[in-house]
Design an enzyme around this catalytic site. Structure first.
Site, mmCIF file in Angstrom:
data_model
loop_
_atom_site.group_PDB
_atom_site.id
_atom_site.type_symbol
_atom_site.label_atom_id
_atom_site.label_comp_id
_atom_site.label_asym_id
_atom_site.label_seq_id
_atom_site.Cartn_x
_atom_site.Cartn_y
_atom_site.Cartn_z
ATOM 1 N N SER A 158 81.208 64.501 56.534
ATOM 2 C CA SER A 158 79.825 64.756 56.087
ATOM 3 C C SER A 158 78.928 63.545 56.300
ATOM 4 O O SER A 158 79.362 62.404 56.188
ATOM 5 C CB SER A 158 79.809 65.110 54.600
ATOM 6 O OG SER A 158 80.616 66.213 54.367
ATOM 7 N N GLY B 131 76.109 68.328 56.853
ATOM 8 C CA GLY B 131 77.108 68.769 55.884
ATOM 9 C C GLY B 131 77.781 70.015 56.429
ATOM 10 O O GLY B 131 78.819 69.950 57.093
ATOM 11 N N SER B 132 77.121 71.166 56.209
ATOM 12 C CA SER B 132 77.666 72.428 56.724
ATOM 13 C C SER B 132 77.641 72.458 58.252
ATOM 14 O O SER B 132 78.565 72.942 58.898
ATOM 15 C CB SER B 132 76.853 73.608 56.189
ATOM 16 O OG SER B 132 77.000 73.687 54.801
ATOM 17 N N GLU C 112 84.302 70.840 51.204
ATOM 18 C CA GLU C 112 85.196 71.426 52.241
ATOM 19 C C GLU C 112 84.664 72.778 52.720
ATOM 20 O O GLU C 112 85.424 73.721 52.968
ATOM 21 C CB GLU C 112 86.636 71.481 51.751
ATOM 22 C CG GLU C 112 87.130 70.059 51.533
ATOM 23 C CD GLU C 112 88.617 69.868 51.521
ATOM 24 O OE1 GLU C 112 89.332 70.705 52.078
ATOM 25 O OE2 GLU C 112 89.050 68.849 50.968
HETATM 26 N N1 CAA Z 1 90.257 76.159 64.457
HETATM 27 C C1 CAA Z 1 90.191 75.810 65.756
HETATM 28 N N2 CAA Z 1 89.050 75.731 66.466
HETATM 29 C C2 CAA Z 1 87.900 76.026 65.801
HETATM 30 C C3 CAA Z 1 87.893 76.419 64.456
HETATM 31 C C4 CAA Z 1 89.136 76.475 63.765
HETATM 32 N N3 CAA Z 1 89.228 76.809 62.484
HETATM 33 N N4 CAA Z 1 86.617 76.643 64.093
HETATM 34 C C5 CAA Z 1 85.854 76.423 65.167
HETATM 35 N N5 CAA Z 1 86.638 76.042 66.199
HETATM 36 C C6 CAA Z 1 86.230 75.732 67.574
HETATM 37 C C7 CAA Z 1 85.544 76.935 68.205
HETATM 38 O O1 CAA Z 1 86.488 77.829 68.782
HETATM 39 C C8 CAA Z 1 84.671 76.274 69.247
HETATM 40 O O2 CAA Z 1 85.474 75.939 70.364
HETATM 41 P P1 CAA Z 1 85.026 76.351 71.883
HETATM 42 O O3 CAA Z 1 83.697 75.681 72.084
HETATM 43 O O4 CAA Z 1 86.132 75.819 72.728
HETATM 44 O O5 CAA Z 1 84.920 77.840 71.874
HETATM 45 C C9 CAA Z 1 84.263 74.957 68.616
HETATM 46 O O6 CAA Z 1 85.245 74.697 67.590
HETATM 47 C C10 CAA Z 1 82.889 75.030 67.982
HETATM 48 O O7 CAA Z 1 82.926 76.074 67.026
HETATM 49 P P2 CAA Z 1 81.640 76.815 66.472
HETATM 50 O O8 CAA Z 1 80.708 77.115 67.593
HETATM 51 O O9 CAA Z 1 82.118 77.934 65.621
HETATM 52 O O10 CAA Z 1 80.989 75.667 65.552
HETATM 53 P P3 CAA Z 1 79.724 75.721 64.638
HETATM 54 O O11 CAA Z 1 78.937 74.491 64.911
HETATM 55 O O12 CAA Z 1 79.033 77.034 64.737
HETATM 56 O O13 CAA Z 1 80.337 75.522 63.167
HETATM 57 C C11 CAA Z 1 81.161 76.072 60.978
HETATM 58 C C12 CAA Z 1 81.005 76.460 62.464
HETATM 59 C C13 CAA Z 1 82.241 77.013 60.479
HETATM 60 C C14 CAA Z 1 79.893 76.293 60.159
HETATM 61 C C15 CAA Z 1 81.617 74.583 60.858
HETATM 62 O O14 CAA Z 1 80.611 73.692 61.221
HETATM 63 C C16 CAA Z 1 82.086 74.223 59.456
HETATM 64 O O15 CAA Z 1 83.208 74.548 59.058
HETATM 65 N N6 CAA Z 1 81.220 73.507 58.672
HETATM 66 C C17 CAA Z 1 81.596 73.029 57.349
HETATM 67 C C18 CAA Z 1 82.117 71.631 57.421
HETATM 68 C C19 CAA Z 1 82.848 71.253 56.179
HETATM 69 O O16 CAA Z 1 83.722 71.972 55.711
HETATM 70 N N7 CAA Z 1 82.542 70.073 55.658
HETATM 71 C C20 CAA Z 1 83.263 69.555 54.535
HETATM 72 C C21 CAA Z 1 83.369 68.074 54.636
HETATM 73 S S1 CAA Z 1 84.958 67.444 54.245
HETATM 74 C C22 CAA Z 1 85.066 67.392 52.556
HETATM 75 O O17 CAA Z 1 84.295 67.954 51.837
HETATM 76 C C23 CAA Z 1 86.249 66.656 52.068
HETATM 77 C C24 CAA Z 1 86.110 66.149 50.687
HETATM 78 O O18 CAA Z 1 85.689 65.045 50.488
HETATM 79 C C25 CAA Z 1 86.633 66.945 49.541
#
Ligand code: CAA
Length: 379
Positions: free
Chosen positions: A126, A131-132, A363
């Site tokens: 983040s 973030g998201s 997360e």
């Molecule tokens: N497994 C494998 N590959 C994945 C995947 C997964 N689960 N999710 C996406 N991908 C791949 C896609 O297949 C794509 O690959 P290709 O280009 O080869 O097709 C690539 O990644 C890009 O994917 P998207 O186009 O789907 O990406 P996006 O920008 O649209 O994002 C999202 C999707 C789900 C919103 C993502 O950005 C997300 O999960 N955001 C949230 C982030 C998050 O959880 N942050 C938390 C911070 S950590 C934390 O909080 C820890 C703590 O301290 C407690």
């Protein structure tokens, strides 16, 4: 299909429960008030093998399955979610990421002390403006031949100050979008790493949440995880497992609040009988128990899929969104069952209600989980 826990699972559950009751409960209110990181308790958790639960014994871990991890996370979170978030990040984001995608050298150097709990880990994704939308990273890692030069700021980092090892996600080729991102192992002690002030939070106040700044930090090439450009997939795959940990944390917060409400309802009398004899309270308890059981089954299903090498991206997001919303609802109802007593610190439920909120945010927010779920459904 077998819904019964094995003898080993029951032993792990009991060990976690005993630890929570004897070591975490006594100081939990004070740590929350003083925003004190549970350093001593985290050290003990490491000695008991709870910080590298799923890591192979070859690398210093306990070699347990994800079901065991869910059970332990629930028990620890019933009492102290500030401790369980440290445990969750170390187990599922840091240790799992390194064991699954790290080189042998990276595992020997970094995973072994993390799995033994000798060093704590943090996961740095983040940012102030990402973030998201995890692709919009501003932190850069410029390729300088034999090393990368890391610059940028990370926000809301769990274990930010207590960690010795950071997994940092940064853009190496910003023009390539998600394919230009890499993940790096960075040591907190390296020149150019600065830890910002501790965040003053609504809940999980004992946990160690900081911003981390990088200024011209030299990261050796061998500290990149995976092939060039693997960082975004590394983050997504790692977070899918992390969401099982946070779903279990939410489950534990909910079941902790429910157990307190159940106990209180049998002690407190109103209108000539225990309040548990009033249907208004009985229905609340019935709904709480039902929601919690559904959340538990979702957590265990996601864990079972992970243990059986199936795709658990969908089930972990379902578990996380459902368990975190359950936690928020159940804790609020638990405060209601306690009446005025629920609103004061000694009864614990107000803390659980404050702690529950973060499970809908970190997360991946509830909105992000719904993006993941709807994409899986719609293709
Ligand atoms: N497994 C494998 N590959 C994945 C995947 C997964 N689960 N999710 C996406 N991908 C791949 C896609 O297949 C794509 O690959 P290709 O280009 O080869 O097709 C690539 O990644 C890009 O994917 P998207 O186009 O789907 O990406 P996006 O920008 O649209 O994002 C999202 C999707 C789900 C919103 C993502 O950005 C997300 O999960 N955001 C949230 C982030 C998050 O959880 N942050 C938390 C911070 S950590 C934390 O909080 C820890 C703590 O301290 C407690």
């Amino acid at each position: 299909m077998n819904f019964q826990l094995s003898e080993e699972h029951l032993m792990i559950q009991k060990a976690a429960r005993d630890f929570a009751v004897h070591e975490l409960l006594p100081g939990v209110i004070a740590r929350d008030e003083q925003q004190k990181f549970p350093a001593e308790q985290v050290k003990q958790l490491g000695e008991l093998g709870f910080l590298g639960m799923m890591v192979s014994p070859t690398y210093g871990g306990a070699g347990l399955d994800t079901i065991s991890y869910v059970l332990a996370m629930e028990e620890i979170s019933k009492i102290d979610a500030s401790t369980s978030v440290c445990m969750s990040v170390n187990n599922s984001l840091v240790c799992w990421g390194l064991e699954t995608f790290g080189t042998e050298e990276q595992k020997q150097k970094y995973l072994v002390p993390l799995a033994k709990g000798e060093v704590i880990g943090a996961f740095l994704l983040s940012e102030p403006e990402a973030g998201s939308d995890a692709t919009s990273q501003r932190t850069t890692a410029e390729d300088k031949g034999d090393h990368y030069l890391l610059n940028g700021t990370k926000n809301w980092i769990t274990n930010g100050n207590s960690a010795g090892t950071y997994l940092v996600i940064a853009h190496t080729h910003p023009e390539k979008g998600s394919k230009g991102i890499n993940a790096f192992i960075v040591e907190k002690s390296w020149p150019g790493v600065t830890v910002g002030a501790k965040e003053n939070k609504l809940g999980i106040r004992g946990s160690d949440t900081h911003s981390i700044m990088f200024q011209d930090v030299k990261v050796p090439k061998e500290n990149r995880i995976g092939e060039d450009g693997f960082g975004f997939k590394f983050a997504m795959k790692t977070l899918a497992g992390g969401r099982i940990g946070i779903a279990s944390q939410a489950l534990g917060i909910a079941s902790g609040a429910y157990e307190l409400a159940l106990k209180y309802s049998r002690e407190r009398k109103a209108f000539g009988k225990e309040i548990s004899q009033h249907q208004a309270i009985q229905f609340k308890l019935a709904d709480m128990a039902t929601q919690i059981e559904a959340a538990r089954l979702l957590c265990l299903k996601a864990a079972w899929e992970k243990d059986n090498h199936l795709d658990y991206t969908l089930s972990s997001s379902m578990a996380k969104v459902f368990a975190s919303e359950t936690a928020m609802w159940v804790t609020t109802e638990a405060v209601q069952v306690h009446g005025g007593y629920g609103y004061v610190k000694e009864y614990h439920v107000e803390r659980l209600m404050r702690d529950a909120k973060i499970t809908q945010i970190y997360e991946g927010t509830s909105e992000v989980q719904r993006i993941v779920i709807s994409r899986a459904i719609l293709g």
